[in-house]
Design a protein around this motif. Structure first.
Motif, PDB file in Angstrom:
ATOM      1  N   CYS A 220      36.050  46.591  47.485  1.00 18.79           N
ATOM      2  CA  CYS A 220      36.793  45.336  47.493  1.00 18.79           C
ATOM      3  C   CYS A 220      36.153  44.321  46.559  1.00 18.79           C
ATOM      4  O   CYS A 220      36.842  43.639  45.791  1.00 18.79           O
ATOM      5  CB  CYS A 220      36.854  44.799  48.923  1.00 18.79           C
ATOM      6  SG  CYS A 220      38.032  43.451  49.144  1.00 18.79           S
ATOM      7  N   TYR A 223      36.841  45.252  42.701  1.00 15.40           N
ATOM      8  CA  TYR A 223      38.130  45.148  42.018  1.00 15.40           C
ATOM      9  C   TYR A 223      39.007  43.970  42.424  1.00 15.40           C
ATOM     10  O   TYR A 223      40.029  43.748  41.802  1.00 15.40           O
ATOM     11  CB  TYR A 223      38.921  46.440  42.232  1.00 15.40           C
ATOM     12  CG  TYR A 223      38.253  47.646  41.613  1.00 15.40           C
ATOM     13  CD1 TYR A 223      38.037  47.733  40.245  1.00 15.40           C
ATOM     14  CD2 TYR A 223      37.825  48.714  42.399  1.00 15.40           C
ATOM     15  CE1 TYR A 223      37.427  48.835  39.671  1.00 15.40           C
ATOM     16  CE2 TYR A 223      37.220  49.826  41.836  1.00 15.40           C
ATOM     17  CZ  TYR A 223      37.025  49.878  40.473  1.00 15.40           C
ATOM     18  OH  TYR A 223      36.408  50.973  39.905  1.00 15.40           O
ATOM     19  N   GLN A 224      38.632  43.210  43.476  1.00 17.98           N
ATOM     20  CA  GLN A 224      39.520  42.112  43.829  1.00 17.98           C
ATOM     21  C   GLN A 224      38.835  40.884  44.406  1.00 17.98           C
ATOM     22  O   GLN A 224      39.212  39.769  44.079  1.00 17.98           O
ATOM     23  CB  GLN A 224      40.602  42.591  44.817  1.00 17.98           C
ATOM     24  CG  GLN A 224      41.747  41.596  44.965  1.00 17.98           C
ATOM     25  CD  GLN A 224      42.899  42.158  45.766  1.00 17.98           C
ATOM     26  OE1 GLN A 224      42.823  42.213  46.982  1.00 17.98           O
ATOM     27  NE2 GLN A 224      43.957  42.587  45.098  1.00 17.98           N
ATOM     28  N   LYS A 225      37.824  41.035  45.238  1.00 14.41           N
ATOM     29  CA  LYS A 225      37.275  39.898  45.976  1.00 14.41           C
ATOM     30  C   LYS A 225      35.922  39.424  45.461  1.00 14.41           C
ATOM     31  O   LYS A 225      35.216  38.681  46.147  1.00 14.41           O
ATOM     32  CB  LYS A 225      37.153  40.261  47.459  1.00 14.41           C
ATOM     33  CG  LYS A 225      38.463  40.632  48.138  1.00 14.41           C
ATOM     34  CD  LYS A 225      39.447  39.481  48.137  1.00 14.41           C
ATOM     35  CE  LYS A 225      40.698  39.859  48.928  1.00 14.41           C
ATOM     36  NZ  LYS A 225      41.708  38.776  48.954  1.00 14.41           N
ATOM     37  N   LYS A 229      34.842  35.743  39.169  1.00 12.21           N
ATOM     38  CA  LYS A 229      36.110  36.259  38.655  1.00 12.21           C
ATOM     39  C   LYS A 229      36.011  36.696  37.197  1.00 12.21           C
ATOM     40  O   LYS A 229      36.749  37.583  36.761  1.00 12.21           O
ATOM     41  CB  LYS A 229      37.216  35.206  38.814  1.00 12.21           C
ATOM     42  CG  LYS A 229      37.573  34.927  40.262  1.00 12.21           C
ATOM     43  CD  LYS A 229      37.964  36.204  40.991  1.00 12.21           C
ATOM     44  CE  LYS A 229      38.270  35.977  42.457  1.00 12.21           C
ATOM     45  NZ  LYS A 229      38.539  37.249  43.176  1.00 12.21           N
ATOM     46  N   GLN A 232      34.652  40.173  37.390  1.00 12.67           N
ATOM     47  CA  GLN A 232      35.679  41.071  37.939  1.00 12.67           C
ATOM     48  C   GLN A 232      36.749  41.384  36.897  1.00 12.67           C
ATOM     49  O   GLN A 232      37.169  42.529  36.749  1.00 12.67           O
ATOM     50  CB  GLN A 232      36.323  40.437  39.169  1.00 12.67           C
ATOM     51  CG  GLN A 232      37.421  41.294  39.798  1.00 12.67           C
ATOM     52  CD  GLN A 232      38.039  40.594  40.981  1.00 12.67           C
ATOM     53  OE1 GLN A 232      37.401  40.401  42.019  1.00 12.67           O
ATOM     54  NE2 GLN A 232      39.293  40.186  40.842  1.00 12.67           N
ATOM     55  N   SER A 236      37.476  45.080  35.407  1.00  8.37           N
ATOM     56  CA  SER A 236      38.815  45.669  35.528  1.00  8.37           C
ATOM     57  C   SER A 236      39.330  46.114  34.165  1.00  8.37           C
ATOM     58  O   SER A 236      39.940  47.178  34.032  1.00  8.37           O
ATOM     59  CB  SER A 236      39.781  44.670  36.166  1.00  8.37           C
ATOM     60  OG  SER A 236      39.427  44.407  37.508  1.00  8.37           O
ATOM     61  N   GLY A 272      44.659  47.043  42.289  1.00  8.87           N
ATOM     62  CA  GLY A 272      44.080  45.708  42.407  1.00  8.87           C
ATOM     63  C   GLY A 272      44.719  44.683  41.498  1.00  8.87           C
ATOM     64  O   GLY A 272      44.763  43.494  41.835  1.00  8.87           O
ATOM     65  N   TRP A 278      46.859  43.904  48.257  1.00  8.63           N
ATOM     66  CA  TRP A 278      46.294  45.258  48.197  1.00  8.63           C
ATOM     67  C   TRP A 278      45.331  45.472  49.356  1.00  8.63           C
ATOM     68  O   TRP A 278      44.668  44.543  49.814  1.00  8.63           O
ATOM     69  CB  TRP A 278      45.570  45.441  46.858  1.00  8.63           C
ATOM     70  CG  TRP A 278      44.831  46.737  46.701  1.00  8.63           C
ATOM     71  CD1 TRP A 278      45.323  47.988  46.925  1.00  8.63           C
ATOM     72  CD2 TRP A 278      43.473  46.894  46.284  1.00  8.63           C
ATOM     73  NE1 TRP A 278      44.346  48.927  46.671  1.00  8.63           N
ATOM     74  CE2 TRP A 278      43.196  48.285  46.290  1.00  8.63           C
ATOM     75  CE3 TRP A 278      42.461  46.020  45.919  1.00  8.63           C
ATOM     76  CZ2 TRP A 278      41.960  48.811  45.928  1.00  8.63           C
ATOM     77  CZ3 TRP A 278      41.224  46.539  45.550  1.00  8.63           C
ATOM     78  CH2 TRP A 278      40.986  47.911  45.559  1.00  8.63           C
ATOM     79  N   CYS A 280      42.486  46.610  49.433  1.00  9.93           N
ATOM     80  CA  CYS A 280      41.145  46.175  49.025  1.00  9.93           C
ATOM     81  C   CYS A 280      40.057  47.060  49.611  1.00  9.93           C
ATOM     82  O   CYS A 280      39.104  46.591  50.224  1.00  9.93           O
ATOM     83  CB  CYS A 280      40.910  44.723  49.410  1.00  9.93           C
ATOM     84  SG  CYS A 280      39.627  43.898  48.403  1.00  9.93           S
TER      85      CYS A 280
END
Length: 350
Positions: A220, A223-225, A229, A232, A236, A272, A278, A280
């Motif tokens: 998680c 790829y998302q949390k 950012k 991330q 990605s 994601g 998602w 996650c």
């Protein structure tokens, strides 16, 4: 994650990305008690150190020295995993008969990574041994190369930057005499559970569940949390940026049918960046994500776990269950990174 099934479509384009089926562990646990039982690889023609394209059967790079206790190899697609992908063939035939019942697909529309488990999964998915030898296409576009220092640095930044219950980790390391992190434990545990292989007597169900929960938390953050950012987004792009461009090209070319038989490291980042709400966490064996295009509109059918046909999900591209093709391409474009750009990024710091 909000899921809804909004009916069977007759799409003009179907772009499928799958994770391989159930496999053995990628790592050998010391003093593990039970044998791993595999028969499937006896039906395929493995040949070491070759890239030969066979006429009637698969010849794969396969290290026969990677024996596990029993009749399996490290990372060996299990018989159960092959059956999972044969079941995917049944699902695709029911959902997309215009492509599967009429056998209108061509070798150029299916591809795998260069792992035996993904090629064997594709073979089961298409129920045609002749397609097992299909070209692996542009391998670098769907997987980060093994020799990518930035890949490892991103992993370590997450492992060291957040709470992953290190005290419990040390307990399990002591119980197994295995000085590895949660990712290795969970890989072994999930493979054992899927193949009904016995666990060491020293482990409790709480130990096993905790390892899997820590791994889901890790995925998680990956790829998302991740609170960072920028990191991330960069990761990605490294993970699926080149494949995002492949999908844009497939949409632009109005390619009717496409399958990539790949890994969780493709399905997870793709979900994601495309799927709103998602799950996650690490996608299960034989998970998949499908882009269905009808009348210039795109729907996403996603299966994170289980054995069903997946469900339609709301999309990040527009916040709805249906987005336009242009909205989908715009969302994919945010994450595009060429193979050449990734080579440069692999040598940089996170």
């Amino acid at each position: 994650m909000l899921l809804i099934n909004i009916g069977l479509l007759t799409p003009t384009q179907v772009l499928i990305t799958t994770r391989h089926g159930i496999r053995t562990s990628l790592f050998k646990m010391p003093n593990a008690p039970a044998p791993w039982i595999c028969y499937l690889h006896h039906y395929f023609n493995f040949e070491s150190n070759t890239t030969t394209t066979p006429k009637t059967s698969m010849k794969l790079n396969f290290d026969v020295k990677n024996l596990l206790p029993g009749t399996c190899f490290l990372g060996n697609l299990a018989d159960q995993g092959f059956e999972q992908h044969r079941h995917l063939n049944t699902i695709w035939t029911e959902l997309y008969p215009q492509f599967f019942q009429n056998k209108s697909y061509t070798p150029k529309t299916v591809r795998t990574t260069n792992k035996s488990r993904t090629r064997m999964s594709l073979c089961g998915q298409l129920r045609e041994t002749s397609y097992a030898s299909v070209s692996t296409y542009d391998l670098d576009s769907s997987v980060i190369p093994d020799a990518c220092p930035a890949d490892k640095r991103y992993w370590y930044s997450i492992q060291n930057g957040y709470d992953f219950e290190n005290a419990r980790l040390k307990e399990i390391q002591t119980k197994t005499n295995w000085n590895v992190w949660w990712d290795t434990f969970s890989d072994d545990f999930r493979s054992r559970a899927a193949m009904n292989a016995a666990f060491p007597d020293t482990l409790t169900q709480d130990d096993i569940d905790l390892a899997n929960n820590m791994m889901d938390k890790y995925w998680c953050y990956m790829y998302q949390k991740n609170p960072n950012k920028d990191h991330q987004l960069l990761y990605s792009k490294m993970a699926i940026g080149a494949y995002c461009q492949d999908l844009i090209d497939l949409l632009n070319n109005k390619t009717q049918f496409h399958i990539l038989s790949g890994h969780d490291t493709v399905v997870a980042p793709l979900a994601g960046v495309l799927v709103q709400d998602w799950a996650c966490s690490q996608p299960d064996f034989a998970s998949f994500i499908v882009l269905e295009v009808t009348d210039n509109m795109v729907k996403i059918r996603y299966r994170h776990s289980g054995d069903g046909q997946g469900e339609y999900v709301k999309q990040l591209a527009c916040g709805e269950f249906e987005c336009t093709v242009d909205q989908m391409k715009a969302q994919l474009k945010k994450y595009v990174m060429t193979v050449e750009e990734r080579k440069v990024r692999c040598e940089t710091e996170f």
